[in-house]
Design an enzyme around this catalytic site. Structure first.
Site, PDB file in Angstrom:
ATOM      1  N   ASP A 153       0.812  -1.215   0.000  1.00 22.73           N
ATOM      2  CA  ASP A 153       0.000   0.000   0.000  1.00 22.73           C
ATOM      3  C   ASP A 153       0.847   1.269   0.000  1.00 22.73           C
ATOM      4  OD1 ASP A 153       1.011  -0.264   2.519  1.00 22.73           O
ATOM      5  OD2 ASP A 153      -0.876   0.077   3.572  1.00 22.73           O
ATOM      6  N   HIS A 159      24.227   3.503 -17.519  1.00 18.12           N
ATOM      7  CA  HIS A 159      23.136   3.826 -16.599  1.00 18.12           C
ATOM      8  C   HIS A 159      23.297   3.061 -15.281  1.00 18.12           C
ATOM      9  CE1 HIS A 159      20.284   5.360 -20.004  1.00 18.12           C
ATOM     10  NE2 HIS A 159      21.229   6.214 -19.690  1.00 18.12           N
ATOM     11  N   ASP A 207      26.665  11.505 -12.809  1.00 18.57           N
ATOM     12  CA  ASP A 207      25.656  12.046 -13.722  1.00 18.57           C
ATOM     13  C   ASP A 207      24.443  12.355 -12.849  1.00 18.57           C
ATOM     14  OD1 ASP A 207      23.693  12.559 -15.622  1.00 18.57           O
ATOM     15  OD2 ASP A 207      24.406  11.014 -17.000  1.00 18.57           O
ATOM     16  N   ASP A 245      20.787  18.586 -15.992  1.00 19.99           N
ATOM     17  CA  ASP A 245      21.377  17.276 -16.300  1.00 19.99           C
ATOM     18  C   ASP A 245      22.862  17.477 -16.554  1.00 19.99           C
ATOM     19  OD1 ASP A 245      21.953  14.718 -17.089  1.00 19.99           O
ATOM     20  OD2 ASP A 245      20.745  14.744 -18.899  1.00 19.99           O
ATOM     21  N   HIS A 247      26.788   6.050 -27.684  1.00 20.43           N
ATOM     22  CA  HIS A 247      25.523   6.781 -27.571  1.00 20.43           C
ATOM     23  C   HIS A 247      25.590   8.102 -28.328  1.00 20.43           C
ATOM     24  CE1 HIS A 247      27.267   9.554 -24.571  1.00 20.43           C
ATOM     25  NE2 HIS A 247      27.762   8.490 -23.963  1.00 20.43           N
ATOM     26  N   HIS A 273      20.603  15.369 -25.888  1.00 22.49           N
ATOM     27  CA  HIS A 273      19.151  15.276 -25.987  1.00 22.49           C
ATOM     28  C   HIS A 273      18.554  16.612 -25.565  1.00 22.49           C
ATOM     29  CE1 HIS A 273      19.154  14.941 -21.571  1.00 22.49           C
ATOM     30  NE2 HIS A 273      20.102  14.043 -21.703  1.00 22.49           N
ATOM     31  N   HIS A 297      14.859  13.952 -20.425  1.00 21.34           N
ATOM     32  CA  HIS A 297      14.892  13.660 -21.861  1.00 21.34           C
ATOM     33  C   HIS A 297      13.631  14.304 -22.418  1.00 21.34           C
ATOM     34  CE1 HIS A 297      17.692   9.918 -21.388  1.00 21.34           C
ATOM     35  NE2 HIS A 297      18.300  11.059 -21.173  1.00 21.34           N
ATOM     36  N   GLU A 302      27.030  15.704 -24.287  1.00 19.60           N
ATOM     37  CA  GLU A 302      27.576  14.772 -23.308  1.00 19.60           C
ATOM     38  C   GLU A 302      28.342  13.619 -23.945  1.00 19.60           C
ATOM     39  OE1 GLU A 302      24.593  12.189 -21.447  1.00 19.60           O
ATOM     40  OE2 GLU A 302      23.047  13.464 -22.327  1.00 19.60           O
ATOM     41  N   TYR A 341      34.128   4.880 -22.935  1.00 24.31           N
ATOM     42  CA  TYR A 341      33.937   3.840 -21.945  1.00 24.31           C
ATOM     43  C   TYR A 341      34.742   2.609 -22.379  1.00 24.31           C
ATOM     44  CZ  TYR A 341      29.995   7.015 -21.695  1.00 24.31           C
ATOM     45  OH  TYR A 341      29.215   8.142 -21.673  1.00 24.31           O
ATOM     46  N   ARG A 354      32.644  10.610 -18.918  1.00 28.33           N
ATOM     47  CA  ARG A 354      31.632  11.374 -19.638  1.00 28.33           C
ATOM     48  C   ARG A 354      31.636  12.793 -19.082  1.00 28.33           C
ATOM     49  NH1 ARG A 354      27.779   8.103 -19.159  1.00 28.33           N
ATOM     50  NH2 ARG A 354      26.517   8.915 -17.429  1.00 28.33           N
ATOM     51  N   GLU A 383      29.235  16.345 -19.390  1.00 32.30           N
ATOM     52  CA  GLU A 383      27.932  16.799 -19.894  1.00 32.30           C
ATOM     53  C   GLU A 383      27.599  18.178 -19.346  1.00 32.30           C
ATOM     54  OE1 GLU A 383      23.308  15.166 -19.928  1.00 32.30           O
ATOM     55  OE2 GLU A 383      24.712  14.463 -18.406  1.00 32.30           O
TER      56      GLU A 383
END
Length: 449
Positions: free
Chosen positions: A51, A255, A272, A283, A362, A366, A373, A396, A400, A417, A419
């Site tokens: 719940d 991710h 990130d 972001d 990638h 974006h 996004h 970004e 890797y 990375r 960004e």
């Protein structure tokens, strides 16, 4: 005990988006829609377990047009009704439930505080919807995302059909309202830019605090906690997305979300993370050494990623296409990987073969706005969209290199990375997150200061 540094910044007064702005948005939506009626549903409440409910956040399109953040609500916008252009169906005031769940606006508040022409209890939506649909040439509604909502819409249409002997007609077409409202959301107003700049300021200080707090022997989740505390200390409702705090080999997982590894001397830490303020997201990604000093191999990869990002930012201006930004960034990375011996062959041939995708898999960025996004088309027809003033996007790039990659061992396990959030302006672009340390020298100096 480690020292945690918390920053407090001054940002725009809440809400940064005024009632008049919401009214202007509705007027513009109705203008673009033409004759017809549009129906938007609030985000449903979702159960987390048993719940316990997930934290509630209103549907972005619904909030964009109303500023109303209660669940169980429906918005109707009409160019066909003689009096009601803006109608809200909302939960009724309920003293007992409000003791448990908080105050509700009710129908009176929907009119008084949110400017509705008319408001009704949401339990009456099914009965009243046919009155708004009859003789409307088109119905703008998003089907397919929630079965219960679809049934209510289709039930309303069937009810109008049953009124055929009353000389009324149902809508002749059902059209997704997304292309209209999403194109509106693509170009940010001054108020929206102010909100996003404030979110970026808070995110800046969260990243700087995280750099200060990081040291070998601590866990990733301790750094994540510093970031979250800066958000809440500065009034952010929530993170814009789950923070990625990946050290060592975890930085090579795009991710990564567990954030539970013990950071070691010699690791890089990739963060990130961005906050959400007044329904607007930031972001940002930064990668830095846990011990405050890049190794030679880490520095080589880092400088290459930074070089590619700066090249992408430099060409981001009105008239440039979204794909052109990616192509420039990918070319810098591809050539650099050849120079470092991570991919082989002629530079032109390696780029044409997309050999760089083994390490940079990638896209470069974006759209950014109410959603991290964000909505808006990337292609107009088959052509890449041209950047225009008011667009906000991320840039970004990353590299890797897996722990078991067939490369020089000194590069294995490095994930980087970088960004930033970029606002397209009349004369070029503005980096909304440029104040976060980014060059290797600036990062090392900040961590040592």
């Amino acid at each position: 005990k480690s020292t945690r540094i918390i920053f407090r910044v001054s940002y725009v007064s809440r809400m940064s988006i005024t009632k008049s702005t919401f009214a202007e948005r509705r007027t513009e939506f109705l203008r673009r829609m033409g004759e017809g009626v549009a129906v938007f549903f609030a985000t449903p409440v979702h159960i987390r377990n048993n719940d316990v409910e997930h934290e509630y956040r209103q549907d972005s399109d619904f909030f964009y047009l109303t500023g109303f953040d209660e669940p169980g609500s429906v918005l109707v916008l009409s160019n066909s009704h003689p009096e009601h252009r803006y109608v809200l169906f909302v939960r009724e005031r309920d003293k007992e439930r409000e003791i448990w769940d908080g105050r509700r606006a009710g129908t009176e508040g929907a009119v008084k505080d949110f400017g509705a022409d008319a408001a009704f209890p949401v339990r009456r939506f099914g009965a009243l919807l046919p009155d708004y649909l009859q003789d409307a040439p088109s119905l703008y509604a998003r089907l397919g995302s929630h079965e219960a909502h679809d049934k209510r819409i289709l039930g309303g249409i069937q009810a109008v059909k049953r009124r055929a002997r009353q000389r009324v007609h149902p809508p002749r077409a059902i059209i997704d309202p997304g292309p209209i409202v999403h194109e509106m959301r693509m170009v940010k107003s001054d108020d929206e830019i102010a909100a996003m700049r404030a979110a970026c300021e808070i995110t800046r200080d969260a990243h700087k605090a995280a750099m200060k707090a990081t040291k070998p022997g601590d866990f990733e989740y301790q750094v994540e906690a510093v970031i979250q505390q800066v958000y809440r200390e500065n009034g952010c409702e929530r993170a814009a997305y789950g923070s990625i705090v990946g050290s060592g080999p975890n930085a090579t997982i795009l991710h990564y979300r567990k954030n539970n590894r013990k950071m070691e001397d010699g690791d890089l830490l990739l963060i990130d993370a961005g906050c959400e303020l007044d329904y607007y997201a930031s972001d940002v990604t930064r990668t830095f050494p846990v011990n405050g000093k890049f190794s030679d191999a880490q520095r080589e990869i880092y400088d290459l990623v930074l070089k590619s990002q700066l090249a992408g930012i430099e060409i981001s201006k009105p008239g440039t296409t979204f794909d052109q930004v990616h192509e420039v960034v990918a070319r810098v990375i591809s050539d650099g990987l050849v120079d470092l011996g991570l991919i082989s062959g002629d530079k032109d041939e390696a780029f044409a073969a997309e050999a760089y995708k083994a390490f940079y898999m990638h896209k470069t960025g974006h759209w950014l706005g109410m959603d991290v996004h964000d909505v808006g088309a990337y292609y107009i027809g088959r052509d890449s969209r041209t950047l225009a003033p008011g667009h906000v996007m991320t840039i970004e790039p990353g590299i890797y290199i897996a722990e078991d990659a067939d490369v020089d061992p000194k590069y294995r396990g490095i994930g980087i990375r970088i960004e930033d959030d970029i606002l397209i302006t009349e004369g070029g672009c503005r980096n909304l997150t440029e104040d976060i340390p980014k060059t290797a020298e600036d990062i090392e100096a900040w961590m040592a200061s």
